[in-house]
Write an enzyme that holds these catalytic residues in place. Structure first.
Site, PDB file in Angstrom:
ATOM      1  N   ARG A 198      -9.452   0.225   9.540  1.00  0.00           N
ATOM      2  CA  ARG A 198      -9.007  -1.141   9.767  1.00  0.00           C
ATOM      3  C   ARG A 198     -10.013  -1.922  10.602  1.00  0.00           C
ATOM      4  O   ARG A 198      -9.776  -3.092  10.890  1.00  0.00           O
ATOM      5  CB  ARG A 198      -7.692  -1.106  10.532  1.00  0.00           C
ATOM      6  CG  ARG A 198      -6.469  -1.487   9.703  1.00  0.00           C
ATOM      7  CD  ARG A 198      -5.258  -1.267  10.596  1.00  0.00           C
ATOM      8  NE  ARG A 198      -4.115  -2.009  10.212  1.00  0.00           N
ATOM      9  CZ  ARG A 198      -3.070  -1.495   9.566  1.00  0.00           C
ATOM     10  NH1 ARG A 198      -3.065  -0.242   9.174  1.00  0.00           N
ATOM     11  NH2 ARG A 198      -2.028  -2.238   9.320  1.00  0.00           N
ATOM     12  N   ARG A 257      11.736  -6.728   4.769  1.00  0.00           N
ATOM     13  CA  ARG A 257      11.667  -5.299   5.083  1.00  0.00           C
ATOM     14  C   ARG A 257      12.231  -5.038   6.486  1.00  0.00           C
ATOM     15  O   ARG A 257      12.888  -4.027   6.720  1.00  0.00           O
ATOM     16  CB  ARG A 257      10.205  -4.840   5.001  1.00  0.00           C
ATOM     17  CG  ARG A 257       9.997  -3.360   5.261  1.00  0.00           C
ATOM     18  CD  ARG A 257       8.592  -2.913   4.906  1.00  0.00           C
ATOM     19  NE  ARG A 257       7.633  -3.144   5.965  1.00  0.00           N
ATOM     20  CZ  ARG A 257       6.314  -2.915   5.872  1.00  0.00           C
ATOM     21  NH1 ARG A 257       5.803  -2.456   4.738  1.00  0.00           N
ATOM     22  NH2 ARG A 257       5.504  -3.129   6.872  1.00  0.00           N
ATOM     23  N   LYS A 299       0.825  -1.213   0.000  1.00  0.00           N
ATOM     24  CA  LYS A 299       0.000   0.000   0.000  1.00  0.00           C
ATOM     25  C   LYS A 299       0.863   1.269   0.000  1.00  0.00           C
ATOM     26  O   LYS A 299       0.631   2.191  -0.781  1.00  0.00           O
ATOM     27  CB  LYS A 299      -0.937   0.023   1.222  1.00  0.00           C
ATOM     28  CG  LYS A 299      -1.873  -1.176   1.293  1.00  0.00           C
ATOM     29  CD  LYS A 299      -2.866  -1.059   2.443  1.00  0.00           C
ATOM     30  CE  LYS A 299      -2.218  -1.165   3.814  1.00  0.00           C
ATOM     31  NZ  LYS A 299      -1.698  -2.503   4.150  1.00  0.00           N
ATOM     32  N   ARG A 335      -0.286  -9.722  13.483  1.00  0.00           N
ATOM     33  CA  ARG A 335      -0.897  -8.680  12.641  1.00  0.00           C
ATOM     34  C   ARG A 335      -1.878  -9.305  11.643  1.00  0.00           C
ATOM     35  O   ARG A 335      -2.919  -8.731  11.338  1.00  0.00           O
ATOM     36  CB  ARG A 335       0.178  -7.888  11.909  1.00  0.00           C
ATOM     37  CG  ARG A 335       0.759  -6.786  12.799  1.00  0.00           C
ATOM     38  CD  ARG A 335       2.186  -6.486  12.472  1.00  0.00           C
ATOM     39  NE  ARG A 335       2.346  -5.746  11.234  1.00  0.00           N
ATOM     40  CZ  ARG A 335       3.505  -5.668  10.586  1.00  0.00           C
ATOM     41  NH1 ARG A 335       4.573  -6.265  11.056  1.00  0.00           N
ATOM     42  NH2 ARG A 335       3.586  -4.976   9.465  1.00  0.00           N
ATOM     43  N   ARG A 339      11.726  -1.401  11.840  1.00  0.00           N
ATOM     44  CA  ARG A 339      10.419  -1.536  12.499  1.00  0.00           C
ATOM     45  C   ARG A 339      10.374  -2.801  13.352  1.00  0.00           C
ATOM     46  O   ARG A 339      10.496  -3.903  12.818  1.00  0.00           O
ATOM     47  CB  ARG A 339       9.314  -1.585  11.438  1.00  0.00           C
ATOM     48  CG  ARG A 339       8.947  -0.223  10.892  1.00  0.00           C
ATOM     49  CD  ARG A 339       7.875  -0.313   9.831  1.00  0.00           C
ATOM     50  NE  ARG A 339       6.676  -1.020  10.283  1.00  0.00           N
ATOM     51  CZ  ARG A 339       5.550  -1.045   9.595  1.00  0.00           C
ATOM     52  NH1 ARG A 339       5.459  -0.414   8.440  1.00  0.00           N
ATOM     53  NH2 ARG A 339       4.506  -1.713  10.047  1.00  0.00           N
TER      54      ARG A 339
HETATM   55  N1  LIG Z   1      -6.266   2.201  11.398  1.00  0.00           N
HETATM   56  C1  LIG Z   1      -5.537   1.661  12.383  1.00  0.00           C
HETATM   57  N2  LIG Z   1      -6.145   1.214  13.510  1.00  0.00           N
HETATM   58  C2  LIG Z   1      -5.454   0.686  14.509  1.00  0.00           C
HETATM   59  N3  LIG Z   1      -4.116   0.529  14.492  1.00  0.00           N
HETATM   60  C3  LIG Z   1      -3.442   0.961  13.407  1.00  0.00           C
HETATM   61  C4  LIG Z   1      -4.120   1.559  12.301  1.00  0.00           C
HETATM   62  N4  LIG Z   1      -3.201   1.899  11.353  1.00  0.00           N
HETATM   63  C5  LIG Z   1      -2.004   1.518  11.836  1.00  0.00           C
HETATM   64  N5  LIG Z   1      -2.134   0.967  13.064  1.00  0.00           N
HETATM   65  C6  LIG Z   1      -1.044   0.423  13.911  1.00  0.00           C
HETATM   66  O1  LIG Z   1       0.192   0.586  13.230  1.00  0.00           O
HETATM   67  C7  LIG Z   1       0.793  -0.680  12.896  1.00  0.00           C
HETATM   68  C8  LIG Z   1       1.524  -0.570  11.557  1.00  0.00           C
HETATM   69  O2  LIG Z   1       0.622  -0.221  10.531  1.00  0.00           O
HETATM   70  P1  LIG Z   1       1.104   0.016   9.024  1.00  0.00           P
HETATM   71  O3  LIG Z   1       2.247   0.939   8.995  1.00  0.00           O
HETATM   72  O4  LIG Z   1      -0.107   0.344   8.235  1.00  0.00           O
HETATM   73  O5  LIG Z   1       1.760  -1.334   8.574  1.00  0.00           O
HETATM   74  P2  LIG Z   1       1.284  -2.719   8.018  1.00  0.00           P
HETATM   75  O6  LIG Z   1       0.139  -2.504   7.074  1.00  0.00           O
HETATM   76  O7  LIG Z   1       2.500  -3.209   7.344  1.00  0.00           O
HETATM   77  O8  LIG Z   1       0.909  -3.504   9.264  1.00  0.00           O
HETATM   78  C9  LIG Z   1      -0.372  -1.668  12.954  1.00  0.00           C
HETATM   79  O9  LIG Z   1       0.051  -2.992  13.215  1.00  0.00           O
HETATM   80  C10 LIG Z   1      -1.193  -1.073  14.119  1.00  0.00           C
HETATM   81  O10 LIG Z   1      -0.621  -1.381  15.364  1.00  0.00           O
END
Ligand SMILES: Nc1ncnc2c1ncn2[C@@H]1O[C@H](COP(=O)(O)OP(=O)(O)O)[C@@H](O)[C@H]1O
Length: 190
Positions: free
Chosen positions: A89, A128, A14, A146, A134
């Protein structure tokens, strides 16, 4: 004005695709993950809170996330449209987003999903993790958590947007350029 939700599992690409799409379609890119990481880096109160969830691969609570997202949208009143990445999400987030946009006489135009097989994605994330720094990318158990969060809380959004006739999916496997071309094909119909 078009408002797009870029949808997909962790590692689906994404963020990579958003970089291109935001330029081509003149959209404001809002990545909740990036915003949380920015807050963690700057030791804000929000960052400290989010970190306790993110490090385990858990979702940050809805209330916190929704409030943050709304304030980011409000910081961009001149925007020609938004590209939401990593948000919504959960169903509660999606409902809150619809209600919030409605107060501005706006709506989600479409949700575009990048689809890929879990095993390919886990391998991508571990790769990654070697360079991203991270913590949630460096441990297979956190990555699996996740995916569990995704399956339980995020996957139901597909039906939520399908019921609104707004769901589109593209194959996320291929070169970056191939996937970009597939996304562009969908965006051009919106
Ligand atoms: N919309 C959301 N609601 C709740 N937690 C979120 C949300 N967006 C991101 N996070 C938090 O940030 C973390 C990393 O998200 P992101 O950078 O989108 O990576 P990825 O899609 O690779 O998991 C998630 O595992 C969660 O803990």
């Amino acid at each position: 004005m078009i408002n797009i939700v870029l949808f997909g599992k962790p590692g689906a690409g994404k963020g990579t695709q958003a970089e291109f799409l935001k330029e081509k379609y003149n959209l404001t890119h809002l990545s909740t993950g990036d915003i949380f990481r920015f807050n963690i880096k700057n030791n804000t109160e929000l960052g400290l809170l989010a970190k306790t969830y993110m490090d385990k691969g858990d979702l940050v609570p809805d209330e916190v996330t929704i409030q943050m997202l709304q304030s980011e949208v409000d910081k961009n009143p001149q925007s020609a449209g938004f590209l939401f990445d990593g948000f919504p999400r959960t169903i509660a987030q999606a409902e809150a987003l619809d209600a919030f946009l409605a107060t501005k006489n706006q709506e989600i135009t479409a949700t575009v999903a990048l689809e890929a097989d879990d095993n390919i994605l886990v391998a991508r994330l571990l790769e990654r993790g070697k360079t991203s720094g991270r913590p949630d990318d460096q441990d297979e158990e956190k990555i699996r958590n996740r995916y569990q969060e995704y399956n339980e809380k995020t996957a139901p959004l597909m039906d939520f947007y399908k019921a609104q006739g707004k769901f589109h999916a593209v194959n996320g496997i291929g070169t970056i350029e191939e996937v970009t071309a597939r996304l562009t094909n969908v965006f051009d119909t919106l």
